[in-house]
Design an enzyme around this catalytic site. Sequence first.
Site, PDB file in Angstrom:
ATOM      1  N   GLU A 244       2.234  -2.689  -6.078  1.00  0.00           N
ATOM      2  CA  GLU A 244       1.141  -1.949  -5.453  1.00  0.00           C
ATOM      3  C   GLU A 244      -0.217  -2.506  -5.857  1.00  0.00           C
ATOM      4  OE1 GLU A 244      -0.338   2.717  -4.910  1.00  0.00           O
ATOM      5  OE2 GLU A 244       1.337   2.222  -6.258  1.00  0.00           O
TER       6      GLU A 244
ATOM      7  N   ARG B 257      14.029   9.081   6.421  1.00  0.00           N
ATOM      8  CA  ARG B 257      12.622   9.185   6.796  1.00  0.00           C
ATOM      9  C   ARG B 257      12.367   9.101   8.295  1.00  0.00           C
ATOM     10  NH1 ARG B 257      11.096  11.861   2.462  1.00  0.00           N
ATOM     11  NH2 ARG B 257      11.447  10.707   0.517  1.00  0.00           N
TER      12      ARG B 257
ATOM     13  N   ILE C 152       8.065   6.238  -2.804  1.00  0.00           N
ATOM     14  CA  ILE C 152       8.544   5.540  -3.997  1.00  0.00           C
ATOM     15  C   ILE C 152       9.795   6.185  -4.564  1.00  0.00           C
ATOM     16  CG2 ILE C 152       7.307   6.815  -5.796  1.00  0.00           C
ATOM     17  CD1 ILE C 152       7.493   2.978  -5.462  1.00  0.00           C
ATOM     18  N   ARG C 153      10.151   7.360  -4.093  1.00  0.00           N
ATOM     19  CA  ARG C 153      11.388   7.997  -4.544  1.00  0.00           C
ATOM     20  C   ARG C 153      12.610   7.193  -4.137  1.00  0.00           C
ATOM     21  NH1 ARG C 153      11.297  13.068  -6.350  1.00  0.00           N
ATOM     22  NH2 ARG C 153      13.362  13.523  -5.506  1.00  0.00           N
TER      23      ARG C 153
ATOM     24  N   ARG D 160     -10.331   6.128 -11.357  1.00  0.00           N
ATOM     25  CA  ARG D 160      -9.448   6.328 -10.194  1.00  0.00           C
ATOM     26  C   ARG D 160      -8.842   7.727 -10.154  1.00  0.00           C
ATOM     27  NH1 ARG D 160      -3.903   3.015 -11.844  1.00  0.00           N
ATOM     28  NH2 ARG D 160      -3.796   3.774 -13.985  1.00  0.00           N
TER      29      ARG D 160
END
Length: 302
Positions: free
Chosen positions: A120, A222, A111-112, A195
């Site tokens: 989501e 990535r 998410i960066r 959660r």
Amino acid sequence: MALTSEQQAEIASLRLEPTLTSRPTVPAMEEILARPIEVLDHGFLRVVDYMGDDSAVVQAARVSYGRGTRKTSEDAGLIRYLMRHRHSTPFEMCEIKFHVKLPVFVARQWIRHRMASVNEYSARYSILDREFYLPDLAQVSAQSSSNRQGRSEALDADKAHRVLNLLRDDANRCYEHYEELLDEERYGLARELARMNLTLNTYTQWYWKIDLHNFMHFLALRADPHAQYEIRVYAEKMLEILRAWVPQTAVAFEEYRLGAFTFSAGMLRVLQRQLSGEVVAQENSGLTKREWSEMQAALQGA
């Protein structure tokens, strides 16, 4: 990999009922559209939709309205020029949307990359499945002594098995407490509070939509060998999708971005001195030790 029955039915419906369209399509993408691609132990990614192709990049650069106005080689040359000189806006004309299932700790790293639209799975609204990421034995590695955010050699088999047992036991115990907290006959705790007890290797899902320019930026970081393994395997699958979607752009991207190294002004001065016959060492280069080692690694193919 686990898809819900509703998701499986949705995919089957999409595959059985193709939609006629006047917009450009890519046969290779139509073939994989909606199909889940397995990643890690329970994860997947699938292409939900895409817009544009290589010709859309060319059209945007030339502000033209037709397809095939130039030779394919000329289009490829233009794409390579745009990539080489970092003219990004033509690539922003194409978009792609993924459905991704991934561990929470990978999602927080992912998410960066902020230039995307993300929706989501909500653990405030729904209950997360009992699915956790557990690495292969080869990925259970010690902390690197030279890289504070990396790993080094794999642990020996006995230690690796013990680590996996700890991870599995902790994840299962936390999930059992999660269920207990949600149980209306016991606590009936709000989902948004319950959660917080789940481990970071719990799987989540999201829809992730991004334009081609920022998608390639994501892949450049990535899909790099230095990226963390658990996010890199997703990026490697996405790189294959990039090649299917925009093959000419993918070739240029791998040539000028993914397989390239950017030299600083100081590095270029060192190279110019070396080409003129001067013997240059790190001590008289004007570069830091890290810059020097990075330049040498790039030049030597390390």
